[in-house]
Write a protein that holds these residues in place. Sequence first.
Motif, short mmCIF file in Angstrom:
data_model
loop_
_atom_site.label_atom_id
_atom_site.label_comp_id
_atom_site.label_asym_id
_atom_site.label_seq_id
_atom_site.Cartn_x
_atom_site.Cartn_y
_atom_site.Cartn_z
N ALA A 1 0.84 -1.20 0.00
CA ALA A 1 0.00 0.00 0.00
C ALA A 1 0.87 1.26 0.00
O ALA A 1 0.61 2.22 -0.74
N ALA B 1 -7.00 -1.24 2.76
CA ALA B 1 -5.85 -0.91 1.91
C ALA B 1 -5.96 0.51 1.37
O ALA B 1 -4.98 1.26 1.34
N ILE C 1 -3.43 3.84 1.92
CA ILE C 1 -2.89 4.66 0.84
C ILE C 1 -3.27 6.12 1.05
O ILE C 1 -2.44 7.03 0.88
N PRO D 1 -5.79 -1.09 -4.26
CA PRO D 1 -6.50 -1.51 -3.05
C PRO D 1 -7.30 -2.79 -3.25
O PRO D 1 -7.48 -3.57 -2.30
#
Length: 530
Positions: free
Chosen positions: A239, A272, A276, A301
């Motif tokens: 990520a 995820a 990020i 993701p």
Amino acid sequence: MAEHDLNGAVADTPGMTAQRVVIGGRRLTIEDVVAVAHRRAAVSLNSDPAWRARIQRGADFLRQHLASGATVYGVNTGYGDACVVEVPMHLVEALPLQLTRYHGCGMGDYLDNEETLAVIAARLNSLAYGFSGVRPVLLERVADLINHRVLPRIPSEGSVGASGDLTPLSYVAAALVGERDVMFRGALCSAREAWRALGHEPLTLAPKEGLALMNGTAVMTGLACLAFARAAQLARLAASLTALSTVALDGRAAHFDALIFEAKPHAGQAEAAAWIRADLAGRTDTPGHRLQDRYSIRCAPHVIGVACDALSWVRRDVENELNSANDNPLVDPDSGRVLHGGNFYGGHIAFAMDSLKTAVANLADLMDRQLALLVDDKFNNGLPRNLTGAAPARAPINHGFKAVQISSSAWTAEALKHTMPASVFSRSTEAHNQDKVSMGTIAARDCLRVLQLTEQVAAAHTLATVQAVQLRLKLNGATMIPVPLQRFMSTVAGMSAFVDEDRPLEPDLRAVTASIAAGGLMAPTDGAAA
């Protein structure tokens, strides 16, 4: 520092913290096993008198049951297909040692120290469940293997995962009885020498104790605990590398808007995407850029999220196996029964590891695709070809990260190749007694190999992406680098300098790979896959 062992003696455990993992009467976590494996924790047996009394009752009941004339598999019968062979009472005491000896036929690489410690911790916890009919002294000696670092040399190959990990675990049993070689105080020596140095005589196994040590899923389970921890680290790192690649490619942070992931409510991909977003905090998109980034960025993701969601049920299955009595037969002193079954079958670990290695290999593929975008001047939005940092006059003879991307592709391909499931390759063995087996230990070893290859891909991607962001800063001096990513880049810069002139990058790659595997190169913001 000095640690007190179970008998009050002092054990030398250099580098160990004061943390202790209590075995017996409580549920262990994957993190407990990893702490033991990485020498962050010693082990202690539960001091509760009721728990200790139950362990002793199990051993006493088994003795009484045999004295009454009862037949117990592997105690007064032969093993496996030879369960129809009656063992005379005068040979019952000798039977456990025979089991350890004839299974001394493992091959392949030896498990490393961390893997060996994880295996022993898993075996100890299963025996401490109280259904194995072993004596307290056996549990104490197994704990001594961990606390004094008497580490059996366990070959990695030779188990079909049912009837448990018989052959590799025979090396644990052999160490307890003073046979075969062990690593002790940094050197290879005989197990007998190690026990002598500790002031102990080798253990004489009681009836069923050889079988109890060997007939279980401890190897695959210990390895699975380590695999889980490394996979969780990789998911989080993937990520962060996606966030860093977005900056390097001058991409769009809007692809990770929370509403997108509320509209498709897989918990893992939402997690995820949140990672990020946290790594990109404060970054805004510049008008006029490409409306949509390529899939390896925009859909990251969704790829990482599969691994995150898999880790949730992998944890459940690995920890259930870890906290189980998985030998045969089971001995229940409370009900006065000996139960012949198949808890040594490693099907849940086999399927978990087959699934996890596929999710991890997909992370390798994702990172390799992102790396391919970064080095290709047709797709990297103005960065130099192959991310070379050479001055214009030297650029024609410099090739930057060209070979690194080729190597990354090779590692990715090998990781993908290893995703063939091991659990479907059951082989009928042992005169068709073990006619359906799990292959769980092979699946766990495959998963660890996929993790190793993926960590190498992650190292290559890390070096290249940090280089790419540094080049972006040279091109667009006003490029905003979020604070979390600045910290991450600073950590990486401490292991690998900016590549201006071509140089061999193997040392840098090895250093970063080792840091990733050990959990040293962590994601720039808090949080971990779970």
